[in-house]
Design a protein around this motif. Structure first.
Motif, short mmCIF file in Angstrom:
data_model
loop_
_atom_site.label_atom_id
_atom_site.label_comp_id
_atom_site.label_asym_id
_atom_site.label_seq_id
_atom_site.Cartn_x
_atom_site.Cartn_y
_atom_site.Cartn_z
N TYR A 1 38.79 47.59 37.70
CA TYR A 1 38.54 46.31 38.35
C TYR A 1 39.06 45.17 37.48
O TYR A 1 39.27 45.32 36.27
N TRP A 2 39.28 44.02 38.12
CA TRP A 2 39.78 42.82 37.44
C TRP A 2 38.62 41.95 36.99
O TRP A 2 37.62 41.81 37.69
N THR A 3 38.76 41.36 35.79
CA THR A 3 37.73 40.47 35.26
C THR A 3 38.39 39.20 34.74
O THR A 3 39.61 39.08 34.71
N GLY A 4 37.56 38.28 34.28
CA GLY A 4 38.10 37.03 33.75
C GLY A 4 38.51 36.09 34.87
O GLY A 4 37.89 36.07 35.94
N GLU A 5 39.55 35.31 34.65
CA GLU A 5 39.94 34.33 35.65
C GLU A 5 41.45 34.13 35.68
O GLU A 5 42.16 34.46 34.73
N ILE A 6 41.91 33.63 36.81
CA ILE A 6 43.29 33.19 36.95
C ILE A 6 43.28 31.67 37.07
O ILE A 6 42.51 31.11 37.86
N LYS A 7 44.12 31.02 36.30
CA LYS A 7 44.29 29.57 36.40
C LYS A 7 45.68 29.29 36.97
O LYS A 7 46.68 29.79 36.46
N PHE A 8 45.72 28.49 38.03
CA PHE A 8 46.97 28.05 38.65
C PHE A 8 47.14 26.56 38.37
O PHE A 8 46.18 25.79 38.48
N VAL A 9 48.38 26.15 38.06
CA VAL A 9 48.64 24.73 37.78
C VAL A 9 49.96 24.32 38.41
O VAL A 9 50.98 24.99 38.23
N ASP B 1 49.86 17.54 40.75
CA ASP B 1 48.51 17.39 40.20
C ASP B 1 47.51 18.31 40.91
O ASP B 1 46.39 17.90 41.24
N LEU B 2 47.93 19.54 41.13
CA LEU B 2 47.07 20.53 41.77
C LEU B 2 46.69 21.61 40.77
O LEU B 2 47.50 21.98 39.90
N SER B 3 45.49 22.14 40.89
CA SER B 3 45.05 23.23 40.02
C SER B 3 44.00 24.06 40.73
O SER B 3 43.37 23.60 41.69
N ALA B 4 43.83 25.28 40.27
CA ALA B 4 42.79 26.16 40.80
C ALA B 4 42.36 27.12 39.72
O ALA B 4 43.17 27.55 38.89
N GLU B 5 41.07 27.44 39.72
CA GLU B 5 40.52 28.46 38.84
C GLU B 5 39.78 29.46 39.70
O GLU B 5 38.90 29.09 40.48
N VAL B 6 40.17 30.72 39.56
CA VAL B 6 39.56 31.79 40.35
C VAL B 6 38.88 32.75 39.38
O VAL B 6 39.54 33.36 38.53
N LEU B 7 37.57 32.89 39.51
CA LEU B 7 36.78 33.73 38.62
C LEU B 7 36.51 35.07 39.28
O LEU B 7 36.01 35.13 40.41
N PHE B 8 36.81 36.15 38.58
CA PHE B 8 36.60 37.50 39.09
C PHE B 8 35.28 38.06 38.58
O PHE B 8 34.88 37.80 37.45
N ASP B 9 34.65 38.86 39.43
CA ASP B 9 33.35 39.46 39.10
C ASP B 9 32.40 38.37 38.59
O ASP B 9 31.92 38.42 37.46
N PRO B 10 32.12 37.35 39.41
CA PRO B 10 31.39 36.18 38.94
C PRO B 10 29.97 36.45 38.45
O PRO B 10 29.44 35.67 37.69
N ASP B 11 29.37 37.53 38.89
CA ASP B 11 28.00 37.83 38.44
C ASP B 11 27.96 38.67 37.17
O ASP B 11 26.89 39.03 36.70
N ASN C 1 24.34 39.81 41.91
CA ASN C 1 24.85 41.15 41.71
C ASN C 1 25.82 41.57 42.82
O ASN C 1 25.72 42.64 43.40
N THR C 2 26.76 40.70 43.11
CA THR C 2 27.80 41.03 44.08
C THR C 2 28.71 42.10 43.49
O THR C 2 28.77 42.28 42.28
N PRO C 3 29.43 42.82 44.34
CA PRO C 3 30.36 43.84 43.83
C PRO C 3 31.35 43.25 42.83
O PRO C 3 31.72 42.07 42.91
N CYS C 4 31.83 44.10 41.93
CA CYS C 4 32.69 43.62 40.85
C CYS C 4 34.07 43.20 41.32
O CYS C 4 34.83 42.60 40.56
N ASP C 5 34.43 43.49 42.59
CA ASP C 5 35.75 43.09 43.08
C ASP C 5 35.72 41.76 43.83
O ASP C 5 36.71 41.38 44.45
#
Length: 403
Positions: free
Chosen positions: A262-270, A275-285, A301-305
Motif C-alpha cells: 500500500y501507499w503511504t505519506g503524501e503527494i504534493k502537486f505544485v 499559483d495552484l497546489s494540492a496535498e494528498v495524504l494516503f492512509d490518513p488514519d 480506521n479507514t482502509p489503508c488505501d
C-alpha cells in the motif's frame, strides 16, 4: 540518450457524474516536428475495460486486502517474499562458511518477472494518453491541474505486481511509444545510488514529462518501506509546469501475516505559474500520519488505501480531494476516475532500439524462455560486469571538478 536533467472495492454511493465523456470529434496530433502529422481520435484509442477480465485490477494473484491495499496471493506453499527471505538467509550462511562476502548476494530469478524496472516504471503512467491529453486540451488551469492529479492517482493501482522486476544495469535504456504517438525514453544513470531518468513527449508537443527517481528502502521488523525520490514535472505548451512527488511504498508481511502492498505519506502537486497546489495524504488514519482526520468525512480506521486532500489557489481551498486508489478519485462530489472503467495503455517498444535496450538483456531473455538455470547465471554475470564497469568509471572517469 540525451535526457533533460531536472533539479477498490468502493465504499462510496454510486455517482453517475463521471466527467469523461469522450468527444468523437476531438483529435490529437502525432508525429515528429517537420514531418507529416497524423490525427488520432482520442475516442479511437480509449477502450472500455474488457468484460471477460474478472481480475480485480487487471493482473492475477492480487486482490484487495480486508483492510485495504493490495494483498498478494501466492500460488504455492511459501509466498514469493518468504522464498526470498529463506534464500537470503541460506546464502548468507553459505558465504560466511566459505569466507565470502555477504554483500553481493544474487537473488533467485524465480521471484522475478521478465521485465526490467525501467519498463515497470511505465506502469504508473498507464493513463498518460488519456488524462495528460485531456490536461493539455483544458483551457482552465484548475481543470488542467485536476487532470494531472487524476493521471497520477489513476496509475497507482497498476504498481501492485507480485513478482519483482530486474534491477536495471548501469547504462540500460528503454524506448517505447503509446498509441497516441507519445514517445518514452528511460535510462539508468547511476548504480549506487540507483537512479533512473526519463522523458515522455506527448503528441505534437502538446505536453512533455520528465524527471529522475532515486530508489531508497529501509527494512522494518516485518516489512519494507521505500519510495522513488526525485522531481517529476509535466510541462505544457503555454509554459505551465506541474511538479509532483511520488508517495512512499509500504510492504508488510515479509515474515508473518498477510503480504500487503500500500501507499503511504503524501503527494504534493505544485503549479507555480497559476499559483495552484494540492496535498494528498494516503492512509490518513495511520499512526504515522502527521495530521489527524478524526473528524473527517471518513470514519476512524479507514482502509489503508484511502486518501484525502485539498486543492488550493494561493492559500484558499477551492476543492476537496478524496477517494481510494483502488476504487475512485473525486474532486468534491465529482468523480474523475474509477477502477475498471478503461483499459490501461501498454507501451510498445520502438523499432531499432539501442543495444542497451532493457528487453535485450540476456538474463531477461532466458527467463522469458523459461530457462531458469541460464537466466540465473546470466544475471550473476551481468551484475559482476556492472560492478567492474562502475569501478572503471570511478577510476578513469572525470572527477566532479571536471564535469
Amino acid at each position: 540518450l540525451h535526457l533533460q536533467p531536472t533539479g477498490c472495492r468502493t465504499h462510496y454511493a454510486s455517482n453517475s457524474a463521471f466527467p469523461l465523456r469522450l468527444d468523437p470529434k476531438r483529435t490529437i496530433m502525432s508525429g515528429d516536428a517537420g514531418k507529416s502529422e497524423k490525427k488520432i481520435s482520442l475516442k479511437s484509442i480509449v477502450k472500455p475495460w474488457p468484460k471477460d477480465d474478472k481480475t480485480e485490477f487487471g493482473f492475477p494473484n492480487v486482490v484487495r486486502g480486508q483492510s485495504g491495499g493490495c494483498s498478494y496471493v501466492a500460488k504455492e506453499g511459501l509466498s514469493l517474499n518468504r522464498q526470498v527471505v529463506t534464500h537470503v538467509i541460506k546464502s548468507m550462511g553459505k558465504n560466511i562458511m566459505e569466507g565470502k562476502s555477504i554483500i553481493n548476494i544474487s537473488l533467485p530469478v524465480t521471484i522475478f518477472e521478465p521485465r526490467s524496472f525501467l519498463e515497470r516504471m511505465t506502469d504508473h503512467w498507464a493513463f498518460a494518453p488519456l488524462y495528460l491529453n485531456k490536461a493539455a486540451a483544458a483551457k482552465d488551469p484548475v481543470e488542467r491541474f485536476k487532470w494531472v492529479v487524476t493521471f497520477v492517482i489513476s496509475g497507482l493501482h497498476n504498481g501492485c505486481r507480485q513478482n519483482k522486476p530486474f534491477n536495471p544495469i548501469l547504462g540500460e535504456t528503454y524506448q517505447a511509444t503509446y498509441p497516441d504517438g507519445t514517445k518514452i525514453f528511460l535510462e539508468q544513470i547511476s548504480h549506487h545510488p540507483p537512479v533512473s531518468q526519463y522523458e515522455l513527449f506527448g503528441p505534437n508537443g502538446s505536453w512533455k514529462m520528465y524527471g529522475f527517481n532515486e530508489y531508497k528502502a529501509s527494512f522494518r521488523p516485518n516489512g519494507v518501506v521505500g519510495g522513488q525520490y526525485g522531481p517529476n514535472k509535466i510541462e505544457f505548451q503555454d509554459g505551465t509546469v506541474i511538479e509532483y512527488n511520488m508517495p512512499k511504498v509500504s510492504v508488510s508481511g515479509l515474515v508473518i501475516g498477510d503480504w500487503l502492498f500500500y501507499w503511504t505519506g503524501e503527494i504534493k502537486f505544485v503549479d507555480r505559474k497559476n499559483d495552484l497546489s494540492a496535498e494528498v495524504l494516503f492512509d490518513p488514519d495511520s499512526a504515522n500520519s502527521m495530521l489527524s482526520y478524526a473528524t473527517s468525512f471518513f470514519q476512524a480506521n479507514t482502509p489503508c488505501d484511502y486518501f484525502k486532500g485539498v486543492l488550493k489557489k494561493g492559500e484558499k481551498k477551492i476543492h476537496n480531494i478524496e477517494g481510494c486508489w483502488l476504487a475512485k478519485l473525486k474532486f468534491d462530489e465529482k468523480v474523475y476516475w474509477r477502477i475498471r472503467q478503461w483499459q490501461v495503455f501498454k507501451p510498445q517498444e520502438m523499432e531499432n532500439t539501442l543495444p542497451s535496450h532493457a528487453t535485450k538483456r540476456e538474463d531477461l531473455v532466458a527467463l522469458l524462455k523459461k530457462d531458469i538455470e541460464l537466466a540465473q547465471s546470466e544475471k550473476k554475470r551481468l551484475e559482476q560486469k556492472q560492478r567492474n564497469d562502475r569501478k572503471l568509471r570511478k577510476e578513469l572517469g572525470p572527477t566532479p571538478e571536471e564535469h
